[in-house]
Design a protein around this motif. Structure first.
Motif, PDB file in Angstrom:
ATOM      1  N   ALA A  66      41.896  51.774  55.096  1.00 41.04           N
ATOM      2  CA  ALA A  66      41.332  50.661  55.860  1.00 41.04           C
ATOM      3  C   ALA A  66      39.842  50.532  55.559  1.00 41.04           C
ATOM      4  CB  ALA A  66      41.569  50.875  57.346  1.00 41.04           C
ATOM      5  N   VAL A  67      39.511  50.307  54.300  1.00 37.15           N
ATOM      6  CA  VAL A  67      38.109  50.165  53.903  1.00 37.15           C
ATOM      7  C   VAL A  67      37.750  48.686  53.867  1.00 37.15           C
ATOM      8  CG1 VAL A  67      38.082  52.299  52.589  1.00 37.15           C
ATOM      9  CG2 VAL A  67      38.625  50.187  51.443  1.00 37.15           C
ATOM     10  N   ILE A  68      36.471  48.422  54.049  1.00 40.83           N
ATOM     11  CA  ILE A  68      35.963  47.063  54.029  1.00 40.83           C
ATOM     12  C   ILE A  68      34.958  46.954  52.890  1.00 40.83           C
ATOM     13  CG2 ILE A  68      34.673  45.311  55.288  1.00 40.83           C
ATOM     14  CD1 ILE A  68      35.757  46.595  57.872  1.00 40.83           C
ATOM     15  N   LEU A  69      35.196  46.011  52.000  1.00 40.27           N
ATOM     16  CA  LEU A  69      34.258  45.736  50.921  1.00 40.27           C
ATOM     17  C   LEU A  69      33.483  44.485  51.315  1.00 40.27           C
ATOM     18  CD1 LEU A  69      36.645  46.244  47.876  1.00 40.27           C
ATOM     19  CD2 LEU A  69      35.180  47.912  48.970  1.00 40.27           C
ATOM     20  N   GLY A  70      32.162  44.623  51.434  1.00 39.31           N
ATOM     21  CA  GLY A  70      31.329  43.503  51.862  1.00 39.31           C
ATOM     22  C   GLY A  70      31.275  42.388  50.834  1.00 39.31           C
ATOM     23  N   ASP A  71      30.724  41.270  51.242  1.00 35.73           N
ATOM     24  CA  ASP A  71      30.580  40.119  50.349  1.00 35.73           C
ATOM     25  C   ASP A  71      29.751  40.504  49.127  1.00 35.73           C
ATOM     26  OD1 ASP A  71      31.952  38.717  52.264  1.00 35.73           O
ATOM     27  OD2 ASP A  71      30.190  37.689  53.065  1.00 35.73           O
ATOM     28  N   ASP A  72      30.115  39.961  47.978  1.00 34.34           N
ATOM     29  CA  ASP A  72      29.410  40.165  46.706  1.00 34.34           C
ATOM     30  C   ASP A  72      29.394  41.615  46.230  1.00 34.34           C
ATOM     31  OD1 ASP A  72      28.597  37.396  46.323  1.00 34.34           O
ATOM     32  OD2 ASP A  72      27.288  37.736  48.052  1.00 34.34           O
ATOM     33  N   ALA A  73      30.316  42.439  46.694  1.00 35.49           N
ATOM     34  CA  ALA A  73      30.397  43.827  46.223  1.00 35.49           C
ATOM     35  C   ALA A  73      30.974  43.859  44.812  1.00 35.49           C
ATOM     36  CB  ALA A  73      31.260  44.660  47.167  1.00 35.49           C
ATOM     37  N   GLY A 133      35.720  41.231  51.011  1.00 34.52           N
ATOM     38  CA  GLY A 133      34.907  40.094  51.427  1.00 34.52           C
ATOM     39  C   GLY A 133      34.934  38.998  50.380  1.00 34.52           C
ATOM     40  N   LYS A 134      34.030  38.067  50.520  1.00 30.51           N
ATOM     41  CA  LYS A 134      33.943  36.950  49.580  1.00 30.51           C
ATOM     42  C   LYS A 134      33.243  37.386  48.296  1.00 30.51           C
ATOM     43  CE  LYS A 134      33.786  33.578  53.259  1.00 30.51           C
ATOM     44  NZ  LYS A 134      32.983  32.596  53.973  1.00 30.51           N
ATOM     45  N   ARG A 135      33.699  36.854  47.179  1.00 31.75           N
ATOM     46  CA  ARG A 135      33.103  37.060  45.858  1.00 31.75           C
ATOM     47  C   ARG A 135      33.058  38.533  45.445  1.00 31.75           C
ATOM     48  NH1 ARG A 135      30.525  33.692  48.839  1.00 31.75           N
ATOM     49  NH2 ARG A 135      28.930  35.193  49.397  1.00 31.75           N
ATOM     50  N   VAL A 136      34.070  39.293  45.807  1.00 29.48           N
ATOM     51  CA  VAL A 136      34.155  40.702  45.403  1.00 29.48           C
ATOM     52  C   VAL A 136      34.718  40.758  43.984  1.00 29.48           C
ATOM     53  CG1 VAL A 136      35.284  42.915  45.879  1.00 29.48           C
ATOM     54  CG2 VAL A 136      34.413  41.518  47.747  1.00 29.48           C
ATOM     55  N   ASN A 137      34.114  41.571  43.145  1.00 29.84           N
ATOM     56  CA  ASN A 137      34.507  41.709  41.744  1.00 29.84           C
ATOM     57  C   ASN A 137      35.082  43.113  41.563  1.00 29.84           C
ATOM     58  OD1 ASN A 137      34.766  41.628  39.008  1.00 29.84           O
ATOM     59  ND2 ASN A 137      32.622  41.163  38.589  1.00 29.84           N
ATOM     60  N   THR A 189      35.808  54.773  50.973  1.00 29.95           N
ATOM     61  CA  THR A 189      34.886  54.461  52.073  1.00 29.95           C
ATOM     62  C   THR A 189      34.429  53.015  51.949  1.00 29.95           C
ATOM     63  OG1 THR A 189      32.968  55.201  50.807  1.00 29.95           O
ATOM     64  CG2 THR A 189      34.042  56.839  52.221  1.00 29.95           C
ATOM     65  N   ASP A 190      33.846  52.503  53.019  1.00 30.85           N
ATOM     66  CA  ASP A 190      33.360  51.126  53.017  1.00 30.85           C
ATOM     67  C   ASP A 190      32.255  50.939  51.982  1.00 30.85           C
ATOM     68  OD1 ASP A 190      35.101  50.703  55.081  1.00 30.85           O
ATOM     69  OD2 ASP A 190      33.571  50.650  56.643  1.00 30.85           O
ATOM     70  N   VAL A 191      32.197  49.740  51.425  1.00 27.17           N
ATOM     71  CA  VAL A 191      31.149  49.370  50.473  1.00 27.17           C
ATOM     72  C   VAL A 191      30.369  48.228  51.105  1.00 27.17           C
ATOM     73  CG1 VAL A 191      30.654  48.493  48.168  1.00 27.17           C
ATOM     74  CG2 VAL A 191      32.579  50.047  48.508  1.00 27.17           C
ATOM     75  N   PRO A 192      29.043  48.404  51.300  1.00 30.40           N
ATOM     76  CA  PRO A 192      28.272  47.335  51.938  1.00 30.40           C
ATOM     77  C   PRO A 192      28.158  46.087  51.060  1.00 30.40           C
ATOM     78  CG  PRO A 192      26.896  49.265  51.479  1.00 30.40           C
ATOM     79  CD  PRO A 192      28.272  49.589  51.020  1.00 30.40           C
ATOM     80  N   ALA A 193      27.771  45.005  51.675  1.00 31.35           N
ATOM     81  CA  ALA A 193      27.629  43.737  50.955  1.00 31.35           C
ATOM     82  C   ALA A 193      26.599  43.866  49.847  1.00 31.35           C
ATOM     83  CB  ALA A 193      27.214  42.629  51.924  1.00 31.35           C
ATOM     84  N   GLY A 194      26.938  43.355  48.679  1.00 30.21           N
ATOM     85  CA  GLY A 194      26.027  43.354  47.546  1.00 30.21           C
ATOM     86  C   GLY A 194      25.918  44.659  46.790  1.00 30.21           C
ATOM     87  N   ALA A 195      26.566  45.708  47.263  1.00 35.57           N
ATOM     88  CA  ALA A 195      26.463  47.020  46.623  1.00 35.57           C
ATOM     89  C   ALA A 195      27.459  47.142  45.481  1.00 35.57           C
ATOM     90  CB  ALA A 195      26.693  48.131  47.644  1.00 35.57           C
TER      91      ALA A 195
END
Length: 138
Positions: A98-105, A84-88, A115-121
């Protein structure tokens, strides 16, 4: 690669291959043209960075040395991570499948994300442990 006249696409393809090999050999960054790269993506401390051709990297993300974005299973070669956006992403992190990293992760150094990482986590460890976002953070 979407240039339609073949006679015009051929010299551009040769130029792309030369530049791709130069960047891969000199800087150690494997970045195919099929990667969907957002705006203002920062690749810090170049070296040993491998990015799957179907990966999607959001705006203002940061990738550090030794990061791998790749597929997890040989039987599913087209599955790639989506950032996502602003992932560090910390140095040496491996994001597979096929994992999705949320914004600001935030991804810790040497973390292995399966596994997927929710936004901000925040995700740390091998295998990664998800730390939910703090309610007081903005």
């Amino acid at each position: 690669m979407q240039v339609q006249p073949r006679w015009l696409r051929a010299p551009l393809s040769i130029l792309y291959r030369m530049l791709y090999r130069h960047v891969r050999n000199v800087y150690g960054i494997d970045l195919p043209y099929t990667v969907q790269l957002g705006r203002r993506v920062v690749i810090e401390h170049q070296g040993a960075i491998v990015i799957h051709g179907n990966a999607i990297i959001g705006d203002e993300s940061i990738l550090r040395q030794g990061v791998t974005l790749g597929n997890r299973y040989l039987k599913r070669p087209l599955e790639a991570p989506r950032l996502g956006k602003r992932v560090n992403v910390g140095a040496g992190a491996k994001i597979l499948g096929a994992v999705i990293l949320g914004d600001d992760a935030q991804i810790g150094a040497n973390a292995v994300i399966l596994t997927d990482v929710p936004a901000g986590a925040t995700a740390v460890g091998n295998p990664a442990r998800i730390i939910p976002p703090h309610p007081m953070r903005s």
